[in-house]
Design a protein around this motif. Structure first.
Motif, PDB file in Angstrom:
ATOM      1  N   ALA A 399       0.825  -1.206   0.000  1.00  0.00           N
ATOM      2  CA  ALA A 399       0.000   0.000   0.000  1.00  0.00           C
ATOM      3  C   ALA A 399       0.861   1.258   0.000  1.00  0.00           C
ATOM      4  CB  ALA A 399      -0.925  -0.011   1.221  1.00  0.00           C
ATOM      5  N   THR A 400       1.969   1.223   0.736  1.00  0.00           N
ATOM      6  CA  THR A 400       2.868   2.373   0.767  1.00  0.00           C
ATOM      7  C   THR A 400       3.448   2.654  -0.618  1.00  0.00           C
ATOM      8  OG1 THR A 400       3.453   1.937   3.072  1.00  0.00           O
ATOM      9  CG2 THR A 400       4.979   3.290   1.798  1.00  0.00           C
ATOM     10  N   ALA A 401       3.901   1.592  -1.292  1.00  0.00           N
ATOM     11  CA  ALA A 401       4.432   1.775  -2.644  1.00  0.00           C
ATOM     12  C   ALA A 401       3.363   2.285  -3.597  1.00  0.00           C
ATOM     13  CB  ALA A 401       5.001   0.441  -3.150  1.00  0.00           C
ATOM     14  N   THR A 402       2.136   1.787  -3.442  1.00  0.00           N
ATOM     15  CA  THR A 402       1.042   2.197  -4.322  1.00  0.00           C
ATOM     16  C   THR A 402       0.675   3.651  -4.125  1.00  0.00           C
ATOM     17  OG1 THR A 402       0.135  -0.040  -4.381  1.00  0.00           O
ATOM     18  CG2 THR A 402      -1.368   1.750  -4.920  1.00  0.00           C
ATOM     19  N   VAL A 403       0.529   4.055  -2.869  1.00  0.00           N
ATOM     20  CA  VAL A 403       0.159   5.451  -2.584  1.00  0.00           C
ATOM     21  C   VAL A 403       1.241   6.397  -3.081  1.00  0.00           C
ATOM     22  CG1 VAL A 403      -0.261   7.120  -0.747  1.00  0.00           C
ATOM     23  CG2 VAL A 403      -1.325   4.870  -0.641  1.00  0.00           C
ATOM     24  N   ALA A 404       2.503   6.052  -2.832  1.00  0.00           N
ATOM     25  CA  ALA A 404       3.597   6.912  -3.280  1.00  0.00           C
ATOM     26  C   ALA A 404       3.637   7.025  -4.798  1.00  0.00           C
ATOM     27  CB  ALA A 404       4.929   6.374  -2.757  1.00  0.00           C
ATOM     28  N   ARG A 405       3.469   5.891  -5.487  1.00  0.00           N
ATOM     29  CA  ARG A 405       3.522   5.895  -6.950  1.00  0.00           C
ATOM     30  C   ARG A 405       2.332   6.628  -7.545  1.00  0.00           C
ATOM     31  NH1 ARG A 405       7.209   5.248 -10.796  1.00  0.00           N
ATOM     32  NH2 ARG A 405       8.091   3.512  -9.592  1.00  0.00           N
ATOM     33  N   ARG A 406       1.130   6.328  -7.060  1.00  0.00           N
ATOM     34  CA  ARG A 406      -0.075   6.931  -7.626  1.00  0.00           C
ATOM     35  C   ARG A 406      -0.183   8.408  -7.306  1.00  0.00           C
ATOM     36  NH1 ARG A 406      -1.420   3.865 -11.783  1.00  0.00           N
ATOM     37  NH2 ARG A 406      -1.135   1.676 -11.217  1.00  0.00           N
ATOM     38  N   SER A 407       0.523   8.849  -6.261  1.00  0.00           N
ATOM     39  CA  SER A 407       0.552  10.271  -5.939  1.00  0.00           C
ATOM     40  C   SER A 407       1.667  10.983  -6.689  1.00  0.00           C
ATOM     41  CB  SER A 407       0.747  10.470  -4.429  1.00  0.00           C
ATOM     42  OG  SER A 407      -0.289   9.871  -3.705  1.00  0.00           O
ATOM     43  N   ARG A 408       2.417  10.204  -7.531  1.00  0.00           N
ATOM     44  CA  ARG A 408       3.611  10.744  -8.213  1.00  0.00           C
ATOM     45  C   ARG A 408       4.484  11.459  -7.191  1.00  0.00           C
ATOM     46  NH1 ARG A 408      -0.575  11.188 -11.831  1.00  0.00           N
ATOM     47  NH2 ARG A 408      -0.206  10.278 -13.876  1.00  0.00           N
ATOM     48  N   PHE A 409       4.709  10.732  -6.085  1.00  0.00           N
ATOM     49  CA  PHE A 409       5.363  11.350  -4.940  1.00  0.00           C
ATOM     50  C   PHE A 409       6.871  11.281  -5.073  1.00  0.00           C
ATOM     51  CE2 PHE A 409       4.820  12.888  -0.639  1.00  0.00           C
ATOM     52  CZ  PHE A 409       6.041  12.668  -0.069  1.00  0.00           C
ATOM     53  N   ASP A 410       7.516  12.397  -4.843  1.00  0.00           N
ATOM     54  CA  ASP A 410       8.970  12.431  -4.672  1.00  0.00           C
ATOM     55  C   ASP A 410       9.282  13.487  -3.631  1.00  0.00           C
ATOM     56  OD1 ASP A 410       8.852  14.947  -5.944  1.00  0.00           O
ATOM     57  OD2 ASP A 410       9.192  14.034  -7.911  1.00  0.00           O
ATOM     58  N   GLU A 411      10.517  13.630  -3.314  1.00  0.00           N
ATOM     59  CA  GLU A 411      10.895  14.549  -2.238  1.00  0.00           C
ATOM     60  C   GLU A 411      10.444  15.981  -2.512  1.00  0.00           C
ATOM     61  OE1 GLU A 411      12.054  13.682   0.539  1.00  0.00           O
ATOM     62  OE2 GLU A 411      12.776  11.646   0.205  1.00  0.00           O
ATOM     63  N   SER A 412      10.478  16.394  -3.769  1.00  0.00           N
ATOM     64  CA  SER A 412      10.108  17.767  -4.090  1.00  0.00           C
ATOM     65  C   SER A 412       8.613  17.969  -4.059  1.00  0.00           C
ATOM     66  CB  SER A 412      10.641  18.139  -5.487  1.00  0.00           C
ATOM     67  OG  SER A 412      10.049  17.310  -6.470  1.00  0.00           O
ATOM     68  N   ALA A 413       7.835  16.871  -4.191  1.00  0.00           N
ATOM     69  CA  ALA A 413       6.388  17.003  -4.238  1.00  0.00           C
ATOM     70  C   ALA A 413       5.750  16.943  -2.859  1.00  0.00           C
ATOM     71  CB  ALA A 413       5.790  15.889  -5.104  1.00  0.00           C
ATOM     72  N   ALA A 414       6.515  16.628  -1.842  1.00  0.00           N
ATOM     73  CA  ALA A 414       5.942  16.498  -0.504  1.00  0.00           C
ATOM     74  C   ALA A 414       5.416  17.826   0.000  1.00  0.00           C
ATOM     75  CB  ALA A 414       7.008  15.965   0.465  1.00  0.00           C
ATOM     76  N   THR A 415       4.203  17.804   0.582  1.00  0.00           N
ATOM     77  CA  THR A 415       3.669  19.005   1.205  1.00  0.00           C
ATOM     78  C   THR A 415       4.361  19.214   2.539  1.00  0.00           C
ATOM     79  OG1 THR A 415       1.952  17.811   2.373  1.00  0.00           O
ATOM     80  CG2 THR A 415       1.428  18.545   0.144  1.00  0.00           C
ATOM     81  N   GLU A 416       4.210  20.398   3.093  1.00  0.00           N
ATOM     82  CA  GLU A 416       4.823  20.681   4.379  1.00  0.00           C
ATOM     83  C   GLU A 416       4.264  19.764   5.455  1.00  0.00           C
ATOM     84  OE1 GLU A 416       7.414  22.278   7.008  1.00  0.00           O
ATOM     85  OE2 GLU A 416       7.323  22.555   4.836  1.00  0.00           O
ATOM     86  N   GLU A 417       2.931  19.479   5.378  1.00  0.00           N
ATOM     87  CA  GLU A 417       2.339  18.576   6.354  1.00  0.00           C
ATOM     88  C   GLU A 417       2.946  17.186   6.250  1.00  0.00           C
ATOM     89  OE1 GLU A 417      -0.912  21.558   5.265  1.00  0.00           O
ATOM     90  OE2 GLU A 417       0.643  20.413   4.226  1.00  0.00           O
ATOM     91  N   ASP A 418       3.147  16.709   5.021  1.00  0.00           N
ATOM     92  CA  ASP A 418       3.737  15.395   4.820  1.00  0.00           C
ATOM     93  C   ASP A 418       5.145  15.329   5.401  1.00  0.00           C
ATOM     94  OD1 ASP A 418       1.493  14.418   3.516  1.00  0.00           O
ATOM     95  OD2 ASP A 418       2.222  15.053   1.547  1.00  0.00           O
ATOM     96  N   ARG A 419       5.929  16.382   5.195  1.00  0.00           N
ATOM     97  CA  ARG A 419       7.293  16.383   5.718  1.00  0.00           C
ATOM     98  C   ARG A 419       7.287  16.349   7.248  1.00  0.00           C
ATOM     99  NH1 ARG A 419       8.062  20.499   1.712  1.00  0.00           N
ATOM    100  NH2 ARG A 419       9.215  19.716  -0.088  1.00  0.00           N
ATOM    101  N   LEU A 420       6.393  17.130   7.846  1.00  0.00           N
ATOM    102  CA  LEU A 420       6.313  17.164   9.314  1.00  0.00           C
ATOM    103  C   LEU A 420       5.892  15.811   9.865  1.00  0.00           C
ATOM    104  CD1 LEU A 420       4.678  20.671   9.879  1.00  0.00           C
ATOM    105  CD2 LEU A 420       7.039  20.011  10.340  1.00  0.00           C
TER     106      LEU A 420
END
Length: 425
Positions: A399-420
């Motif tokens: 699920a973690t891999a799926t959410v990260a991939r489907r969100s096109r998530f990378d370090e630059s795309a993280a919101t401030e809330e996600d980083r915190l």
């Protein structure tokens, strides 16, 4: 000696004594059972008294935690949605798969009838099976307090869920105050459960003796059959983690297998998803999931997401229904699916011997299935619990891999809330 080992030893001793008495001193079976029955019944009643307050408080805190996680950040919100989808899929899959397995491979010989007779005197009368219209009407309780007093678990859970969702709409101060109250209730009930489980070997020994003395070798056959059926249902959910990782997270079969291996080793040895979290975080990194994503999703998954829970909890309830001859009508299965999917949100991340009856009891009560047999089945939970934990760990990582991939998530795309959130994890 661990608690699970003590319970298993009590089961073995009770079965051995019961088989010996039935074979060599049949005249002592009923007099000795008359002594053992109050012991097992008293221990079961002590566990039953914790079910309603514990499940209500855990469901409220679980829904509140889910809502807080969904509000906390974009990534966390998507993770919660995926978790809910998998939990409901797990429950529905069990409702279809478990009866099919029991149809293909029923309990050995006349074991069901023999075991029913063996526990007849301690059996609680099963609820009348409702029609579909009655099932729908019964969802909304006119009096939640009366529903709790009468063990009408499904309407009580409906009210509890409505109450919990309403709680999430309150301002922060009263919301945290109420959530803290129910968390304290849950923690207190878990202390009581711990006390009751200290006497588990005595209760299990008493019931195992009664069943073995009256049912003979059928008891041993049925326990083995039960373990295989329930573990098989959990294994199906466990293996579905690979398609989810491959399709949703675009991780190859071999890469996911290598990544999840160390977490499996910890899960098998500890039977705890929480203890497996460090290994899961390292495994997610080897799959290429950024730490800012895995640091958000995996802690939430460990707290809220137990993918095998709905499937295996419902499988146990269906097995006991099959044991007692309770008709598995669509209404009965629907009640089981609803309870199995929703109460998993509040499940305790502890070894199965602690959460077994408090997780499965509500499902049985909603389906009109007697819970007496659970006292015996808890003693053979070790193997199914290993399947539960390894399956949960695999699904957490998929699920973690799926959410990260489907969100096109990378370090630059993280919101401030996600980083915190990731830093806090």
């Amino acid at each position: 000696m661990s608690q699970a080992t003590r319970i298993l030893a009590a089961l073995a001793l009770g079965l051995a004594l019961g088989l010996a008495c039935g074979a060599w001193m049949p005249g002592w079976v009923e007099p000795s059972a008359a002594v053992a029955e109050p012991i097992g019944g008293l221990w079961l009643d002590a566990l039953r008294m914790t079910i309603i307050p514990l499940v209500v408080s855990l469901l409220i805190t679980g829904i509140a935690a889910s809502a807080d996680a969904a509000r906390a950040g974009r990534l966390a919100g998507r993770a919660v949605i995926l978790f809910m989808a998998v939990l409901w899929t797990s429950a529905i899959l069990s409702a279809l798969l478990t009866p099919a397995l029991l149809g293909l491979w029923p309990m050995p010989g006349d074991s069901a009838a023999v075991l029913r007779a063996a526990v007849e005197s301690t059996e609680q009368p099963a609820a009348t099976v409702p029609t579909f219209a009655q099932f729908v009407r019964s969802l909304v309780p006119t009096n939640p307090i009366a529903a709790a007093a009468e063990d009408r678990i499904l309407p009580l859970m409906f009210f509890t869920a409505v109450f919990a969702f309403a709680l999430t709409r309150l301002p922060k101060a009263p919301r945290e105050q109420l959530t803290g109250f129910f968390r304290a209730v849950a923690d207190t009930m878990l202390v009581i459960v711990g006390w009751v489980l200290r006497a588990a070997p005595l209760g299990v020994l008493a019931l195992a003796y009664i069943v073995a003395a009256r049912a003979g070798a059928s008891a041993l056959e049925s326990l083995g059959h039960y373990v295989i059926i329930v573990a098989s249902v959990g294994a199906v959910v466990w293996f579905l983690a690979w398609p989810l990782a491959m399709i949703g997270g675009r991780v190859s079969f071999l890469a996911f297998t290598r990544a999840v291996g160390p977490a499996h080793a910890v899960a098998i040895s500890t039977q705890s998803s929480l203890a497996s979290l460090p290994a899961m975080l390292r495994g997610a990194e080897t799959m290429g999931v950024p730490v800012a994503a895995s640091g958000v999703v995996l802690p939430i998954a460990v707290s809220l997401f137990r993918a095998t829970g709905p499937a295996m909890n419902l499988a146990v309830a269906i097995y006991v229904a099959h044991w007692y001859g309770v008709p598995l009508t669509p209404g009965v299965l629907a009640a089981g699916v609803v309870l199995a999917a929703t109460t998993t949100l509040g499940a305790v991340s502890l070894p199965g011997s602690i959460s077994f009856i408090t997780s499965i009891g509500p499902v049985c009560l909603a389906m009109g299935v007697p819970i007496d047999a659970l006292v015996l089945l808890i003693a053979v939970e070790t193997l199914p619990d290993i399947v539960r934990t390894t399956g949960n760990v695999s699904m957490d990582m998929a699920a973690t891999a799926t959410v990260a991939r489907r969100s096109r998530f990378d370090e630059s795309a993280a919101t401030e809330e996600d980083r915190l959130l990731a830093q806090g994890a």
